[in-house]
Design an enzyme around this catalytic site. Structure first.
Site, PDB file in Angstrom:
ATOM      1  CG  HIS A 137      34.316  16.700 102.836  1.00 13.86           C
ATOM      2  ND1 HIS A 137      33.926  17.834 103.498  1.00 13.86           N
ATOM      3  CD2 HIS A 137      34.118  15.674 103.702  1.00 13.86           C
ATOM      4  CE1 HIS A 137      33.509  17.517 104.719  1.00 13.86           C
ATOM      5  NE2 HIS A 137      33.620  16.206 104.864  1.00 13.86           N
ATOM      6  CB  CYS A 179      31.700  21.793 105.117  1.00 12.45           C
ATOM      7  SG  CYS A 179      33.414  21.392 104.713  1.00 12.45           S
ATOM      8  CD  GLU A 188      32.863  20.158  98.472  1.00 15.35           C
ATOM      9  OE1 GLU A 188      31.850  20.787  98.786  1.00 15.35           O
ATOM     10  OE2 GLU A 188      33.144  19.037  98.972  1.00 15.35           O
TER      11      GLU A 188
END
Length: 145
Positions: free
Chosen positions: A52, A77, A54
């Site tokens: 992801h 998430c 991040e």
């Protein structure tokens, strides 16, 4: 909140654009970690959906993430289908001071969970900065039920 936030969010949006339609079931997200007005790390959801945005941005920032602001185009998430640490958890563990999010995520793995995790850790959260521009990234995104 101001022009600086909008500038960094535009950078996060620009990072997400190239991988639109190339991230599987996951949306293409951009993340920029900024400390003292300088980019400490940045990333976009990888082709295929993992890692992801991040994760990539925090890995690039390393210790500089502590006390920084993370600009994310879509809500981090709060849970991972793989059982790995969620992006919300990773942001907390990295010690960021603030997270600026353009759009909420309706996915069952996010849907407020990521923002709740940040709030529980007393991390400042600003939602909606750059939302109009970022919304175009997620027009075709249909989160899994």
């Amino acid at each position: 909140m101001g022009a600086e936030d909008e500038t960094w969010m535009r950078r996060a949006i620009a990072l997400a654009r190239p991988n639109l339609g190339r991230t599987g079931d996951n949306p293409s997200v951009g993340c920029v970690v900024v400390k003292d007005g300088v980019v400490a790390g940045e990333g976009a959801t990888a082709v295929g959906g993992r890692p992801h945005a991040e994760e990539l941005a925090l890995d690039a920032a390393g210790p500089a993430a502590r006390g920084a602001t993370a600009y994310v185009t879509l809500e981090p998430c709060g849970e991972r289908s793989s059982g790995a640490a969620s992006c919300g958890e990773r942001l907390v563990e990295a010690g960021v001071a603030r997270v600026v999010v353009a759009c909420a995520d309706a996915s069952v793995l996010a849907a407020g969970r990521g923002l709740e995790r940040l709030a529980e850790a007393e991390i400042a959260v600003d939602l909606g900065i750059g939302a109009d521009e970022a919304a175009s990234l997620y027009a075709a995104y249909r989160p899994r039920p």
